[in-house]
Design a protein around this motif. Structure first.
Motif, short mmCIF file in Angstrom:
data_model
loop_
_atom_site.label_atom_id
_atom_site.label_comp_id
_atom_site.label_asym_id
_atom_site.label_seq_id
_atom_site.Cartn_x
_atom_site.Cartn_y
_atom_site.Cartn_z
N ASN A 1 -21.29 -18.22 21.04
CA ASN A 1 -21.48 -16.77 20.54
C ASN A 1 -20.37 -16.15 19.92
O ASN A 1 -19.02 -16.34 20.40
CB ASN A 1 -21.61 -15.82 21.89
N ASN A 2 -20.48 -15.64 18.49
CA ASN A 2 -19.32 -15.06 18.02
C ASN A 2 -19.57 -13.53 17.97
O ASN A 2 -20.33 -13.21 16.95
CB ASN A 2 -19.10 -15.70 16.45
N ALA A 3 -18.75 -12.69 18.70
CA ALA A 3 -19.04 -11.49 18.65
C ALA A 3 -17.98 -10.87 17.60
O ALA A 3 -16.93 -11.08 18.23
CB ALA A 3 -19.19 -10.89 20.28
N VAL A 4 -18.25 -10.23 16.41
CA VAL A 4 -17.25 -10.18 15.40
C VAL A 4 -17.05 -8.62 15.27
O VAL A 4 -18.12 -7.68 15.30
CB VAL A 4 -17.91 -10.57 14.01
N VAL A 5 -15.85 -8.20 14.95
CA VAL A 5 -15.41 -6.89 14.65
C VAL A 5 -14.44 -6.96 13.29
O VAL A 5 -13.73 -7.64 13.39
CB VAL A 5 -14.53 -6.19 15.76
N LEU A 6 -14.94 -6.24 12.46
CA LEU A 6 -14.54 -6.37 11.05
C LEU A 6 -13.24 -5.49 10.68
O LEU A 6 -13.13 -4.44 11.26
CB LEU A 6 -15.83 -5.93 9.86
N SER A 7 -12.26 -6.09 10.09
CA SER A 7 -11.13 -5.18 9.85
C SER A 7 -11.39 -3.90 8.98
O SER A 7 -12.55 -4.17 8.15
CB SER A 7 -9.91 -6.07 9.32
N PRO A 8 -10.68 -3.05 8.93
CA PRO A 8 -11.09 -1.78 8.11
C PRO A 8 -10.82 -2.23 6.60
O PRO A 8 -11.76 -1.57 5.81
CB PRO A 8 -9.72 -0.86 8.27
N ASP A 9 -10.29 -3.25 6.05
CA ASP A 9 -10.36 -3.47 4.69
C ASP A 9 -11.29 -4.94 4.49
O ASP A 9 -11.45 -5.32 3.27
CB ASP A 9 -8.90 -4.01 4.08
N GLU A 10 -11.83 -5.06 5.63
CA GLU A 10 -12.87 -6.28 5.65
C GLU A 10 -12.39 -7.54 5.05
O GLU A 10 -13.25 -8.51 4.48
CB GLU A 10 -14.14 -5.82 4.83
N PHE B 1 -22.27 -14.53 12.49
CA PHE B 1 -21.98 -13.70 11.58
C PHE B 1 -22.35 -13.93 10.23
O PHE B 1 -22.04 -15.04 9.86
CB PHE B 1 -20.48 -12.99 11.90
N TYR B 2 -22.96 -12.96 9.42
CA TYR B 2 -23.36 -13.13 8.32
C TYR B 2 -23.06 -11.86 7.29
O TYR B 2 -22.93 -10.94 7.65
CB TYR B 2 -24.95 -13.41 7.92
N LYS B 3 -22.93 -12.37 5.79
CA LYS B 3 -22.92 -11.32 4.68
C LYS B 3 -24.23 -11.68 4.02
O LYS B 3 -24.58 -12.70 3.80
CB LYS B 3 -21.78 -11.56 3.92
N MET B 4 -24.86 -10.58 3.35
CA MET B 4 -25.86 -10.52 2.63
C MET B 4 -25.75 -9.33 1.66
O MET B 4 -25.61 -8.55 1.81
CB MET B 4 -27.12 -10.51 3.41
N PRO B 5 -26.37 -9.62 0.31
CA PRO B 5 -26.42 -8.56 -0.58
C PRO B 5 -27.25 -7.43 -0.23
O PRO B 5 -27.99 -7.60 0.56
CB PRO B 5 -27.11 -9.23 -1.91
N LEU B 6 -26.83 -6.09 -0.71
CA LEU B 6 -27.59 -4.94 -0.18
C LEU B 6 -29.04 -4.99 -0.16
O LEU B 6 -29.92 -4.53 0.58
CB LEU B 6 -27.07 -3.77 -1.06
N MET B 7 -29.62 -5.39 -1.42
CA MET B 7 -30.91 -5.43 -1.62
C MET B 7 -31.69 -6.63 -1.17
O MET B 7 -33.03 -7.01 -1.51
CB MET B 7 -31.24 -4.81 -3.25
N GLY B 8 -30.87 -7.69 -0.31
CA GLY B 8 -31.44 -8.90 0.13
C GLY B 8 -31.14 -10.09 -0.92
O GLY B 8 -30.47 -9.94 -1.79
N GLY B 9 -31.25 -11.11 -0.08
CA GLY B 9 -30.85 -12.30 -0.84
C GLY B 9 -30.36 -13.31 -0.06
O GLY B 9 -30.65 -13.12 1.24
N SER B 10 -29.70 -14.44 -0.39
CA SER B 10 -29.23 -15.38 0.44
C SER B 10 -28.13 -14.90 1.59
O SER B 10 -27.10 -13.95 1.09
CB SER B 10 -28.56 -16.54 -0.28
N THR C 1 -27.17 -13.16 13.53
CA THR C 1 -28.24 -13.53 13.75
C THR C 1 -28.55 -14.79 14.64
O THR C 1 -27.60 -15.32 14.92
CB THR C 1 -29.24 -13.96 12.52
N SER C 2 -29.62 -15.25 14.96
CA SER C 2 -29.78 -16.32 15.91
C SER C 2 -30.46 -17.26 15.10
O SER C 2 -31.22 -18.32 15.48
CB SER C 2 -30.70 -16.10 16.99
N GLU C 3 -30.07 -17.39 13.43
CA GLU C 3 -31.25 -18.40 12.69
C GLU C 3 -30.54 -19.83 13.11
O GLU C 3 -31.55 -20.60 12.94
CB GLU C 3 -30.59 -17.98 11.32
N VAL C 4 -29.30 -20.07 13.19
CA VAL C 4 -28.91 -21.51 13.57
C VAL C 4 -29.68 -22.06 14.74
O VAL C 4 -30.36 -23.17 14.87
CB VAL C 4 -27.53 -21.59 13.75
N ASP C 5 -29.75 -21.31 15.87
CA ASP C 5 -30.45 -21.58 16.88
C ASP C 5 -30.72 -20.21 17.96
O ASP C 5 -29.67 -19.67 17.95
CB ASP C 5 -29.44 -22.70 17.98
#
Length: 788
Positions: free
Chosen positions: A477-486, A458-467, A448-452
């Protein structure tokens, strides 16, 4: 003598002002970008999460190659040679629900890979090419497409069954061949040759017997009548198949002459058609595998299907027919259990997007969400005419997710297809990019661009919403690729004055990122590249316009300014990461060294600032996007000591268009401009881009007339440089040819044109870049600076 000595410092200051120097030169910065160093791109993880693969070029190859870093020795970067790279490739693959197994095609084999045991097993050898290889809801069964039909392989019984019967031809005539007229030759043959006659009689008897024992049953076949069938897929529960029938529009394409073809002849390059196309047609077919029948999705009940756009009020003399609008339909998306499916529908006029549920028994649509925009539906994650964007199912088979600009910014939503309840998972004056589900399906990952607006995290958020938990911390710019085991993330990170590098970080908030590559050349690092200020200035309508500002040292300041206009329209260049306009960025450093003040504006229509900013140019390109440049010039004069009459403007593509309308309409503000690969008449540009903003020239000529520079060429006052590649298949060379004829007929003599015979829209040759920017610099130096 006393008087002469007093005047000497003043004279020396004036000479210094005009002849400030820079360690940079156009020839230096416009060389092959390899001089800057080598920078990573396109990172991917190995299946075991122990290796990161990425594109790189340590050996000076003609193009980037695949390299790798093993996490056991992160300081060592190794080139991946072709045998290993080929072994890594797994085309036509699919993961099962818990991502413990993968099916993939290898040559003529369908393979099963156990990712936990690291084993590979051959499931099936198949004689034809295979596509759309997928696990079904019963994961012991695997579906694939071959020869235009769907087949299912049962892993338990080791059997293959063909589940659809589709033919690309036409249905045969019901007329029995025996009733058809026998030709003279056939008749004579049967009379003369006893064996031939006996064999024919035997064939007819066999045929009659086969038909008699079928008890009137005919195997169902769906005939496409030669139409183009695509996106054939089987529902996970194996009850239905769906497909698309695509009928392309028959629009006239344009041709771009290539005067420097290797053959020595002038050859035409086939190019796009122009705005105002008749639409291509997409129909969605449903193949009921139980009832052996095919029928099509019906769109006639969509709410607002006949709505007229607001702009019709500008044409009171015209009678507007109320009719169903042309539509484009995406491929259906099945729920994990296959019991439900959703379909995205877009109006061809770009005003509506419907997300619908398909009644698979009847083909009728139930609207789940309608997004209407009197400008055009768009924004991050919204998708285009033929689908795409963020859209899918949660594992509960009840909730779908999608992105919408309902609040003015593109956010992530959930919708319960049973109750219709819609919930925004994200909200605020920022945008969401590329959300996806975690491996355990309990969380979201999203950028997201929430900071600016000028940062990406890159963020993590609960499935049904939340913080939302912010996982990255480096400004830029942080363009992220997650590892298979996360457990880890690979990051392509860059900052305003620092090109991209590869970083490794643990997947948790507050973790420190470890830099894995360091590609800048010593020559590139020798110059202190500026970190431009990000400022906002007030537009005439009160909007706060973001811009990058480059300020010269006070001792070098010459009172002149250059405003840069980025291309693409919908693109962001005021941010805190390394720009795709890196050549222009380096040129701005050169200009600043020479004493110019440089302003780079994210004008109305730029990306990154929400719906209202994106659509601020609807029906008037050269409106607010141009006034933002004028207000930027006023800001420089009021706040940064820029001298009136010493302001230049330049840009390419959309930036070239703005440069033209700036010089044609605001010669009192802009003394000089360089219009590069510029659109001069929007009626000659493509449909997909132009129709979003201006509708079509047949239906909304007012919008095209007030937006196209060629209609305002008589207003040229300042000094204009036009530069264009003759092989440009995007903005055709024809654009500037027509404009040049208009300038000639108007008697204008304060312009010149540079043409580049071997260049397309994006220049490739360093010699072309160098020539173009030497001309731009000469234009500004000769017209904006005091010449003593």
């Amino acid at each position: 003598m006393q008087r002469k000595l007093l005047l000497l410092p003043i004279l020396l200051f004036a000479l210094t002002e005009v002849s400030a120097q820079s360690p940079l030169s156009v020839e230096h910065i416009m060389r092959d970008p390899k001089w800057m160093g080598v920078f990573p791109s396109s990172p991917e993880w190995s299946d075991d999460g122990k290796t990161i693969f990425f594109k790189y070029n340590l050996e000076g190859d003609p193009t980037d190659s695949l390299y790798k870093i093993n996490l056991a020795n992160p300081s060592q970067i190794t080139k991946v040679h072709w045998p290993e790279e080929k072994a890594l490739a797994r085309p036509q693959s699919d993961l099962n629900a818990d991502q413990s197994q993968r099916i993939y095609r290898k040559d003529n084999l369908i393979m099963l890979e156990d990712l936990e045991k690291n084993t590979n097993t051959t499931l099936l050898e198949w004689h034809e090419p295979v596509t759309n290889l997928r696990f079904l809801a019963n994961e012991n069964r695997v579906a694939f497409n071959s020869s235009g039909n769907i087949y299912v392989f049962d892993r338990s019984s080791k059997t293959v069954s063909k589940v659809t019967n589709i033919s690309s031809g036409s249905k045969p005539s019901s007329k029995d061949k025996s009733e058809e007229k026998i030709t003279f030759l056939e008749s004579e043959n049967l009379k003369l040759l006893d064996v031939v006659r006996e064999r024919k009689e035997a064939q007819e008897k066999s045929k009659a017997y086969r038909e008699s024992i079928r008890d009137g049953f005919d195997e169902y076949t769906y005939y496409t009548q030669g139409k183009n069938l695509t996106n054939l897929q089987l529902s996970p529960d194996e009850r239905f198949a769906t497909f698309s029938i695509f009928t392309p529009a028959t629009n006239k394409n344009t041709a771009v002459p290539n005067y420097v073809d290797a053959s020595g002849y002038t050859e035409d390059l086939n190019a796009r058609s122009k705005v105002g196309n008749s639409p291509s047609k997409v129909e969605i077919g449903i193949y009921d595998l139980t009832r052996d029948t095919v029928y099509f999705v019906s769109t006639s009940d969509l709410p607002g299907i006949k709505d007229l756009p607001d702009y019709v009020k500008d044409y009171p003399e015209k009678t507007w027919e109320e009719k169903e609008r042309a539509l484009t339909l995406s491929s259906p998306i099945f729920s994990p259990d296959g019991k439900k499916t959703i379909l995205q529908v877009r109006a061809f006029d770009n005003k509506d997007r419907w997300i619908t549920e398909v009644d698979l028994e009847t083909g009728k649509l139930k609207t789940l969400d309608r997004q209407r925009d009197e400008a055009w539906v768009g924004g991050p994650g919204i998708g285009g005419g033929f689908g795409g964007g963020t859209l899918g199912w949660l594992p509960d088979n009840q909730h779908i997710y999608f992105q919408s600009e309902a609040t003015g910014y593109s956010h992530l939503y959930l919708l319960n297809v049973g109750t219709g309840e819609k919930k925004a998972l994200t909200q605020g004056n920022f945008e969401v990019f590329d959300p996806f589900l975690s491996k355990d399906k309990k969380s979201w990952y999203l950028t997201t661009s929430e900071v600016d607006p000028g940062e990406r995290h890159f963020y993590k958020m609960p499935l049904m919403g939340g913080s939302m938990e912010k996982l990255t911390s480096m400004t830029g710019n942080n363009a992220v690729v997650l590892s298979p085991d996360e457990k880890k993330i690979a990051i392509i990170y860059s900052y305003s004055n620092t090109p991209a590098e590869l970083y490794l970080q643990d997947n948790k908030a507050g973790a420190k990122a470890q830099q894995l590559t360091s590609g800048q050349s010593e020559e590139f690092k020798a110059y202190k590249w500026r970190d431009p200020q990000i400022v906002r200035f007030a537009a005439q309508d009160g909007a706060q316009v973001p811009a990058r500002l480059y300020l010269p040292e006070p001792s070098k300041k010459n009172g002149a300014a250059v405003i840069f206009v980025h291309g693409a329209g919908y693109l962001q260049n005021v941010h805190k990461w390394w720009s795709s306009y890196f050549r222009e960025y380096m040129f701005h450093n050169l200009l600043t060294d020479l004493g110019y003040t440089v302003l780079d504006i994210d004008y109305r229509a730029s990306a990154g600032y929400g719906r209202d900013w994106r659509t601020g140019i609807y029906r008037h390109m050269g409106g607010k996007d141009l006034s933002d440049q004028v207000d930027g010039a006023k800001f420089l004069m009021a706040e940064h000591g820029v001298t009136p009459g010493k302001i230049g403007i330049y840009g390419g593509s959309y930036g070239g268009f703005i440069t033209l309308v700036a010089l044609f309409n605001h010669g009192d503000v802009f003394t000089s401009g360089a219009a590069l690969r510029s659109v001069t008449d929007w009626a000659h540009y493509n449909h997909g881009y132009t129709a979003n903003i201006l509708n079509t020239p047949e239906e909304d000529p007012i919008a095209f007339r007030r937006s196209s520079p060629i209609y305002f060429a008589e207003g040229l006052q300042g000094n204009l440089l036009i530069a264009h590649g003759m092989l440009d298949v995007n903005v055709h060379f024809q654009d500037v040819v027509r404009l040049s004829q208009r300038l000639i007929e108007l008697g204008k003599d304060n312009w010149e044109m540079a043409v580049y015979p071997v260049e397309d829209h994006g220049f490739v040759e360093p010699s072309s870049w160098t020539d173009e920017y030497k001309r731009i610099l000469k234009l500004f130096n000769s017209t904006l600076l005091d010449q003593n």
